[in-house]
Design a protein around this motif. Structure first.
Motif, short mmCIF file in Angstrom:
data_model
loop_
_atom_site.label_atom_id
_atom_site.label_comp_id
_atom_site.label_asym_id
_atom_site.label_seq_id
_atom_site.Cartn_x
_atom_site.Cartn_y
_atom_site.Cartn_z
N LEU A 239 0.82 -1.22 0.00
CA LEU A 239 0.00 0.00 0.00
C LEU A 239 0.86 1.27 0.00
CD1 LEU A 239 -2.86 -1.09 2.41
CD2 LEU A 239 -2.98 -0.83 -0.09
N GLN B 220 2.15 1.62 -3.90
CA GLN B 220 1.21 1.85 -5.00
C GLN B 220 0.76 3.31 -5.03
OE1 GLN B 220 0.63 -0.52 -7.36
NE2 GLN B 220 2.23 -1.52 -6.16
N ARG B 221 0.40 3.78 -6.22
CA ARG B 221 0.06 5.20 -6.39
C ARG B 221 -1.42 5.48 -6.61
NH1 ARG B 221 4.06 8.80 -7.16
NH2 ARG B 221 2.84 10.06 -8.61
N THR B 222 -2.16 4.52 -7.17
CA THR B 222 -3.54 4.79 -7.52
C THR B 222 -4.46 3.72 -6.94
OG1 THR B 222 -2.79 5.77 -9.60
CG2 THR B 222 -5.12 5.22 -9.45
N CYS B 223 -5.59 4.15 -6.44
CA CYS B 223 -6.61 3.22 -5.96
C CYS B 223 -7.91 3.51 -6.68
CB CYS B 223 -6.80 3.35 -4.45
SG CYS B 223 -7.50 4.92 -3.89
N ARG B 224 -8.82 2.57 -6.61
CA ARG B 224 -10.16 2.76 -7.14
C ARG B 224 -11.13 2.77 -5.98
NH1 ARG B 224 -7.00 1.04 -10.50
NH2 ARG B 224 -6.79 -1.15 -10.09
N TRP C 103 -5.54 9.23 -5.90
CA TRP C 103 -4.26 9.05 -5.22
C TRP C 103 -4.54 8.90 -3.73
CZ3 TRP C 103 -0.85 13.42 -7.72
CH2 TRP C 103 -0.42 13.00 -8.98
N TRP D 130 -1.12 5.42 2.71
CA TRP D 130 -1.41 4.47 3.78
C TRP D 130 -0.46 4.77 4.92
CZ3 TRP D 130 -4.74 1.13 5.63
CH2 TRP D 130 -4.32 0.10 6.46
N VAL E 267 -6.84 -1.53 -4.38
CA VAL E 267 -5.49 -1.20 -4.84
C VAL E 267 -4.94 -2.49 -5.41
CG1 VAL E 267 -3.21 -0.34 -4.19
CG2 VAL E 267 -5.25 0.47 -2.95
N ASP E 268 -4.52 -2.48 -6.68
CA ASP E 268 -4.01 -3.72 -7.26
C ASP E 268 -2.87 -3.44 -8.22
OD1 ASP E 268 -5.66 -2.55 -9.18
OD2 ASP E 268 -6.50 -4.44 -9.84
N ASP E 269 -2.18 -4.53 -8.59
CA ASP E 269 -1.00 -4.43 -9.42
C ASP E 269 -0.78 -5.77 -10.10
OD1 ASP E 269 1.37 -3.19 -10.41
OD2 ASP E 269 2.56 -4.17 -8.87
N GLY F 233 -3.09 -7.49 -4.71
CA GLY F 233 -3.90 -6.33 -4.38
C GLY F 233 -4.58 -6.46 -3.04
#
Length: 155
Positions: free
Chosen positions: A22, A25-29, A45, A48, A77-79, A88
């Motif tokens: 967390l 990562q830079r972007t969440c939905r 953006w 955490w 948040v995923d990758d 994620g």
């Protein structure tokens, strides 16, 4: 985090793994609920802090209006690209407004740490620039589900 995931323990991230993921990562939905029950999802953006997810949202947005009426929220948040790289987390709970809205930089000790983290992460600065259009939402998760398919790769 009150509710831990029941399924997928084999691919679940340990707390340290989740914290590192967390933080990186830079972007969440962000999913919110409208008055008619319809979902709305948008990208944001975030930072955490190890306990809460801090979302910096435009105050004149559909998301903001919906959260003021119904604070329930889900954030993903995923990758990863290939199946065996997917990882994620989904965090759910209620969004709390912290500080003034919109944020102009008035003293607010609760925002010292998230603003420092956010300014560094997204702007490479030590102090948060305020534009008078955004405000802070804090999600202290009631439940977290995480996955890291790299743990089952090849096996």
């Amino acid at each position: 985090m009150a509710d831990t995931q029941r399924r997928g323990r084999r691919i679940m991230m340990a707390q340290g793994e989740l914290d590192a993921f967390l933080a990186a990562q830079r972007t969440c939905r962000v999913a919110t609920v409208g008055g008619d029950g319809a979902p709305h999802v948008g990208a944001l953006w975030f930072v955490w802090d190890g306990t809460a997810l801090w979302l910096y949202s435009i105050t004149r947005s559909k998301r903001w209006a919906q959260l003021r009426k119904d604070p329930r929220i889900a954030v993903v948040v995923d990758d990863g690209h290939a199946y065996d790289e997917l990882r994620g987390a989904e965090l759910t709970g209620r969004a709390d407004l912290v500080g003034e809205a919109p944020r102009t930089g008035e003293p607010c000790p609760a925002l010292d740490a998230p603003e420092r983290l956010f300014a560094d992460k997204y702007f490479g600065m030590s102090r948060m620039p305020h534009d008078g259009r955004h405000a802070w939402l804090r999600l202290t998760p009631e439940s977290v589900a995480s996955w890291d398919f790299r743990k089952i790769a090849g096996g």
